[in-house]
Design a protein around this motif. Structure first.
Motif, mmCIF file in Angstrom:
data_model
loop_
_atom_site.group_PDB
_atom_site.id
_atom_site.type_symbol
_atom_site.label_atom_id
_atom_site.label_comp_id
_atom_site.label_asym_id
_atom_site.label_seq_id
_atom_site.Cartn_x
_atom_site.Cartn_y
_atom_site.Cartn_z
ATOM 1 N N TYR A 5 0.812 -1.018 -0.107
ATOM 2 C CA TYR A 5 -0.009 -0.191 0.181
ATOM 3 C C TYR A 5 0.896 1.274 0.116
ATOM 4 O O TYR A 5 1.904 1.281 0.592
ATOM 5 C CB TYR A 5 -0.842 0.129 1.252
ATOM 6 N N SER A 6 0.455 2.223 -0.635
ATOM 7 C CA SER A 6 1.225 3.421 -0.924
ATOM 8 C C SER A 6 1.328 4.328 0.244
ATOM 9 O O SER A 6 2.157 5.294 0.571
ATOM 10 C CB SER A 6 0.719 4.202 -1.969
ATOM 11 N N ASP A 7 0.363 4.183 1.274
ATOM 12 C CA ASP A 7 0.335 5.157 2.468
ATOM 13 C C ASP A 7 0.830 4.151 3.931
ATOM 14 O O ASP A 7 0.671 5.009 5.001
ATOM 15 C CB ASP A 7 -0.847 5.812 2.587
ATOM 16 N N ASP A 8 1.444 3.275 3.828
ATOM 17 C CA ASP A 8 1.741 2.607 4.857
ATOM 18 C C ASP A 8 2.610 3.020 5.758
ATOM 19 O O ASP A 8 2.943 2.625 6.644
ATOM 20 C CB ASP A 8 1.959 1.052 4.755
ATOM 21 N N TRP A 9 3.530 4.040 5.120
ATOM 22 C CA TRP A 9 4.475 4.499 5.926
ATOM 23 C C TRP A 9 4.268 5.448 7.052
ATOM 24 O O TRP A 9 4.658 5.612 8.243
ATOM 25 C CB TRP A 9 5.564 5.681 4.969
ATOM 26 N N LEU A 10 2.723 5.763 6.781
ATOM 27 C CA LEU A 10 2.105 6.673 8.147
ATOM 28 C C LEU A 10 2.136 5.878 9.230
ATOM 29 O O LEU A 10 1.806 6.238 10.258
ATOM 30 C CB LEU A 10 0.870 7.155 7.700
ATOM 31 N N ALA A 11 2.123 4.436 8.960
ATOM 32 C CA ALA A 11 2.082 3.661 10.469
ATOM 33 C C ALA A 11 3.299 3.679 11.187
ATOM 34 O O ALA A 11 3.109 3.612 12.363
ATOM 35 C CB ALA A 11 1.804 2.137 9.963
ATOM 36 N N LEU A 12 4.355 4.229 10.727
ATOM 37 C CA LEU A 12 5.764 4.519 11.496
ATOM 38 C C LEU A 12 5.250 5.391 12.144
ATOM 39 O O LEU A 12 6.179 5.775 13.511
ATOM 40 C CB LEU A 12 6.738 4.611 10.433
ATOM 41 N N LEU A 13 4.636 6.565 12.091
ATOM 42 C CA LEU A 13 4.110 7.560 13.075
ATOM 43 C C LEU A 13 3.334 6.971 14.209
ATOM 44 O O LEU A 13 3.547 7.606 15.325
ATOM 45 C CB LEU A 13 3.344 8.611 12.420
ATOM 46 N N PHE A 14 2.792 5.937 14.090
ATOM 47 C CA PHE A 14 1.981 5.336 15.073
ATOM 48 C C PHE A 14 2.955 4.506 16.384
ATOM 49 O O PHE A 14 2.286 4.227 17.355
ATOM 50 C CB PHE A 14 0.730 4.594 14.765
ATOM 51 N N ILE A 15 4.182 4.367 15.889
ATOM 52 C CA ILE A 15 4.859 3.465 16.748
ATOM 53 C C ILE A 15 5.297 4.332 18.018
ATOM 54 O O ILE A 15 5.269 3.838 19.126
ATOM 55 C CB ILE A 15 6.475 2.983 15.966
ATOM 56 N N PRO A 16 5.420 5.583 18.280
ATOM 57 C CA PRO A 16 5.760 6.257 19.414
ATOM 58 C C PRO A 16 4.437 6.400 19.997
ATOM 59 O O PRO A 16 4.603 6.491 21.138
ATOM 60 C CB PRO A 16 6.261 7.707 18.705
ATOM 61 N N VAL A 17 3.368 6.442 19.466
ATOM 62 C CA VAL A 17 1.988 6.783 19.928
ATOM 63 C C VAL A 17 1.733 5.346 20.735
ATOM 64 O O VAL A 17 1.460 5.390 22.096
ATOM 65 C CB VAL A 17 0.918 6.907 19.021
ATOM 66 N N VAL A 18 2.016 4.116 20.214
ATOM 67 C CA VAL A 18 1.852 2.923 21.009
ATOM 68 C C VAL A 18 2.940 3.000 22.171
ATOM 69 O O VAL A 18 2.692 2.366 23.163
ATOM 70 C CB VAL A 18 2.010 1.927 20.060
#
Length: 118
Positions: A5-18
């Motif tokens: 998927y082209s926008d899966d890099w946004l998932a990296l922003l949620f690592i600090p959130v978790v």
């Protein structure tokens, strides 16, 4: 492109959130202790910048979701986010660390007979 998927890099922003939920209170408590021991602008700047990514990302997602959904409970959701995530996980541990360090320093300086710093 991760997982096709082209926008899966946004998932990296949620690592600090978790990671902020279990580690954030300890980090902010340490920041409060650091600010109490070494007054100045550098510890306070780090105390503000440290939670900026996890709180900012989740706050942006929360507010964008509330605007998009237009539910009746948007105010309760926003107040819940601010109360738990911002105050409970970020600000309250900082205040506890700062206050405990200042009280401990005041008690120790009173016992030793030294004057507290101005």
């Amino acid at each position: 492109m991760m997982f096709g998927y082209s926008d899966d890099w946004l998932a990296l922003l949620f690592i600090p959130v978790v990671l902020w939920v279990p580690a954030g209170p300890f980090l902010m408590g340490g920041m409060g202790v650091w600010c109490a021991r070494r007054p100045g602008w550098k510890p306070r700047l780090v105390s503000v910048l440290l939670p900026a990514v996890p709180v900012g990302v989740l706050g942006t997602v929360q507010i964008a979701g509330l605007i998009r959904l237009k539910e009746e409970t948007w105010l309760e959701d926003l107040l819940g986010f601010l109360g738990v995530y911002v105050v409970g996980i970020t600000v309250l541990p900082w205040l506890i660390g700062y206050g405990a360090t200042r009280v401990t320093h005041a008690v120790r300086s009173r016992r030793s007979g030294a004057r507290p710093p101005a």
